[in-house]
Scaffold this active site. Structure first.
Site, PDB file in Angstrom:
ATOM      1  N   GLU A   1       0.793  -1.230   0.000  1.00 45.71           N
ATOM      2  CA  GLU A   1       0.000   0.000   0.000  1.00 45.71           C
ATOM      3  C   GLU A   1       0.827   1.284   0.000  1.00 45.71           C
ATOM      4  O   GLU A   1       0.705   2.115   0.910  1.00 45.71           O
ATOM      5  CB  GLU A   1      -0.983  -0.029   1.185  1.00 45.71           C
TER       6      GLU A   1
ATOM      7  N   GLU B   1      -5.841 -10.281  -2.078  1.00 43.79           N
ATOM      8  CA  GLU B   1      -6.635 -10.172  -0.839  1.00 43.79           C
ATOM      9  C   GLU B   1      -8.111  -9.991  -1.194  1.00 43.79           C
ATOM     10  O   GLU B   1      -8.722  -8.964  -0.881  1.00 43.79           O
ATOM     11  CB  GLU B   1      -6.157  -8.993   0.016  1.00 43.79           C
TER      12      GLU B   1
HETATM   13  O1  G3I Z   1      -3.913 -10.302  18.481  1.00 44.86           O
HETATM   14  C1  G3I Z   1      -4.552  -9.195  19.142  1.00 44.86           C
HETATM   15  C2  G3I Z   1      -5.244  -9.680  20.371  1.00 44.86           C
HETATM   16  O2  G3I Z   1      -4.290 -10.165  21.267  1.00 44.86           O
HETATM   17  C3  G3I Z   1      -6.056  -8.530  20.961  1.00 44.86           C
HETATM   18  O3  G3I Z   1      -6.788  -8.986  22.054  1.00 44.86           O
HETATM   19  C4  G3I Z   1      -6.997  -7.930  19.917  1.00 44.86           C
HETATM   20  C5  G3I Z   1      -7.749  -6.725  20.457  1.00 44.86           C
HETATM   21  O4  G3I Z   1      -8.339  -5.996  19.390  1.00 44.86           O
HETATM   22  O5  G3I Z   1      -6.246  -7.530  18.812  1.00 44.86           O
HETATM   23  C6  G3I Z   1      -5.543  -8.586  18.188  1.00 44.86           C
HETATM   24  O6  G3I Z   1      -4.804  -8.107  17.096  1.00 44.86           O
HETATM   25  C7  G3I Z   1      -5.544  -7.735  15.954  1.00 44.86           C
HETATM   26  C8  G3I Z   1      -5.072  -8.577  14.804  1.00 44.86           C
HETATM   27  O7  G3I Z   1      -5.660  -8.126  13.597  1.00 44.86           O
HETATM   28  C9  G3I Z   1      -5.426 -10.070  14.964  1.00 44.86           C
HETATM   29  O8  G3I Z   1      -6.822 -10.232  15.008  1.00 44.86           O
HETATM   30  C10 G3I Z   1      -5.269  -6.274  15.683  1.00 44.86           C
HETATM   31  O9  G3I Z   1      -5.836  -5.474  16.717  1.00 44.86           O
HETATM   32  C11 G3I Z   1      -5.839  -5.871  14.366  1.00 44.86           C
HETATM   33  O10 G3I Z   1      -5.458  -4.544  14.034  1.00 44.86           O
HETATM   34  C12 G3I Z   1      -5.318  -6.796  13.290  1.00 44.86           C
HETATM   35  O11 G3I Z   1      -5.956  -6.455  12.081  1.00 44.86           O
HETATM   36  C13 G3I Z   1      -5.354  -6.934  10.895  1.00 44.86           C
HETATM   37  C14 G3I Z   1      -5.058  -5.721  10.006  1.00 44.86           C
HETATM   38  O12 G3I Z   1      -4.593  -6.166   8.743  1.00 44.86           O
HETATM   39  C15 G3I Z   1      -3.983  -4.816  10.619  1.00 44.86           C
HETATM   40  O13 G3I Z   1      -2.747  -5.474  10.711  1.00 44.86           O
HETATM   41  C16 G3I Z   1      -6.340  -7.872  10.197  1.00 44.86           C
HETATM   42  O14 G3I Z   1      -6.496  -9.060  10.949  1.00 44.86           O
HETATM   43  C17 G3I Z   1      -5.826  -8.205   8.804  1.00 44.86           C
HETATM   44  O15 G3I Z   1      -6.808  -8.948   8.111  1.00 44.86           O
HETATM   45  C18 G3I Z   1      -5.551  -6.931   8.038  1.00 44.86           C
HETATM   46  O16 G3I Z   1      -5.036  -7.284   6.782  1.00 44.86           O
HETATM   47  C19 G3I Z   1      -4.752  -6.185   5.901  1.00 44.86           C
HETATM   48  C20 G3I Z   1      -3.539  -6.585   5.092  1.00 44.86           C
HETATM   49  O17 G3I Z   1      -2.474  -6.878   5.959  1.00 44.86           O
HETATM   50  C21 G3I Z   1      -3.147  -5.484   4.096  1.00 44.86           C
HETATM   51  N1  G3I Z   1      -4.266  -5.118   3.267  1.00 44.86           N
HETATM   52  C22 G3I Z   1      -5.477  -4.736   3.963  1.00 44.86           C
HETATM   53  C23 G3I Z   1      -5.907  -5.864   4.918  1.00 44.86           C
HETATM   54  C24 G3I Z   1      -7.175  -5.496   5.626  1.00 44.86           C
HETATM   55  O18 G3I Z   1      -6.960  -4.376   6.476  1.00 44.86           O
END
Ligand code: G3I
Length: 380
Positions: free
Chosen positions: A181, A291
């Site tokens: 991105e 994705e």
């Molecule tokens: O693991 C922690 C957990 O310990 C905690 O209790 C919880 C509280 O909210 O958060 C958990 O972490 C989260 C993690 O996903 C696992 O579920 C993060 O807050 C959350 O921000 C994270 O979101 C991910 C996001 O990227 C940001 O990294 C999404 O799962 C993931 O699907 C998303 O993927 C992105 C791609 O990398 C890039 N393109 C866009 C796509 C969608 O945003």
């Protein structure tokens, strides 16, 4: 200008996929390969899986790991049965790997890579450099700002990161998203919020360093630049195309371009998507839909939203199958119960998005047959 651009390097990119899948299947512990898990797709009337169709068509057709690791059956079984590729959803992000500066925890990343390998799946590594959300460690910005020479510090951190992560999975992670991105959302400009844009004098130099480090660390890995909206937004496509041409002119070692395909603000048109994938293939690059998810909310005015959603999946898989340089399609999450859109996004208020190929009970939706049949129709 065009003289600097390469013609397609491979007689058939799809034949590369066949070779890569044969090699991971050879490493597969139980001898079961994705292609052997469903009946052949060319036997009329036989049931075949999306992964089998992909293997026969020369396409990596994948899904994500689910973040919580692969111990959570039956989702693991769903993925290894129906797909021939898997992308790490969160485990390989810098912020997931490094808690304290210099202290890496590979537990979950190792588990995912080993799981993919044991099941004969092509592994996409996501992602080395991404500035949004919590993809970077919390201490990252402070370390750079505190340095006398922030750009030199960032270069040092980038080098250390790539040299720690990429060789660990050399020969096992087939494809890396090196940078994710680069553009501001729905824009053709580099995201001004990007720490990499803010710290490097020349953003092209950041890209060049990132890809060069990755190439040095694993010369055989396919190196991708991944962007969110080029499939359905012309401005994003134009910005990405310009950026990639600049990378090629500079001699940056890029192999491919990922179109993410999160369809929640709009959906792609099959012909336009095919043209856009082809445009990058004509630069000599691989392309992938990396994705894919399609929010059901796009179809709330349709008489049959589930059928309309299936039509979009059909279009995306058909578009990729039609372009020789397009090597795969990955859905972002394997099933509606695990979609990031409902739990990890600012779009949670519009849940449920039910944007994947399988429902929350892990049953295939009409979109699954639509996607598979589009791929089967492309098999010679
Ligand atoms: O693991 C922690 C957990 O310990 C905690 O209790 C919880 C509280 O909210 O958060 C958990 O972490 C989260 C993690 O996903 C696992 O579920 C993060 O807050 C959350 O921000 C994270 O979101 C991910 C996001 O990227 C940001 O990294 C999404 O799962 C993931 O699907 C998303 O993927 C992105 C791609 O990398 C890039 N393109 C866009 C796509 C969608 O945003």
């Amino acid at each position: 200008m065009r003289a600097h651009l390469r013609s397609p390097r491979f007689p058939s990119a799809k034949s590369l996929v066949v070779v890569a899948l044969a090699s991971v299947a050879g490493a597969c512990g139980d001898g079961a390969t994705p292609a052997s898990r469903g009946s052949s797709c060319t036997d009329t009337g036989s049931a075949c899986t999306l992964g089998t169709a992909g293997t026969e068509a020369g396409l990596f057709l994948g899904s994500t790991s689910e973040g919580a690791g692969w111990t959570r059956e039956p989702v693991g079984r769903l993925v290894r049965t129906h797909f021939n590729s898997v992308t790490s959803q969160n485990e390989l992000k810098w912020g997931s790997l490094v808690r304290e500066p210099g202290v890496y925890d590979f537990t979950r990343a190792d588990e995912t890579v080993a799981w993919a390998e044991a099941n004969g799946l092509r592994m996409r590594g996501h992602v080395l450099f991404w500035h949004r959300l919590n993809a970077l460690p919390p201490w990252f910005r402070g370390e750079i700002d505190a340095a006398a020479d922030p750009e030199a510090k960032l270069r040092e951190l980038m080098r250390e990161h790539v040299q720690t992560v990429v060789p660990r999975y050399k020969g096992r992670i087939h494809t890396w998203d090196v940078v994710n991105e680069p553009l501001a959302l729905l824009s053709d400009q580099i995201d001004p919020e990007s720490v990499f844009f803010q710290v490097f004098d020349d953003y092209g130099e950041f890209l060049h360093l990132a890809f060069t480090l990755a190439r040095e660390a694993d010369p055989d890995a396919k190196l991708f630049l991944n962007e969110i909206f080029p499939s359905m937004n012309e401005t994003s496509f134009d910005g990405l195309y310009r950026l990639v041409r600049e990378m090629l002119e500079r001699g940056t070692p890029i192999d491919g371009v990922g179109f993410q395909g999160h369809f929640l603000l709009g959906k792609p048109d099959r012909a336009t998507l095919t043209e856009r994938l082809q445009a990058f293939a004509e630069l000599g690059l691989l392309v992938e839909i990396t994705e894919l998810d399609v929010s059901i909310n796009l179809f709330s005015a349709e008489p049959d939203p589930v059928a309309a959603q299936a039509d979009v999946f059909r279009d995306v898989y058909a578009a990729c199958a039609a372009v020789d340089g397009c090597i795969g399609v990955t859905t972002w999450n394997s099933n509606d119960g695990d979609t990031w859109l409902d739990v990890d996004s600012i779009f949670g208020g519009a849940a449920p998005h039910t944007p994947t190929l399988f429902d929350a009970d892990l049953q295939p939706k009409p979109a699954y047959a639509a996607a598979r049949d589009a791929v089967v129709a492309s098999i010679d």
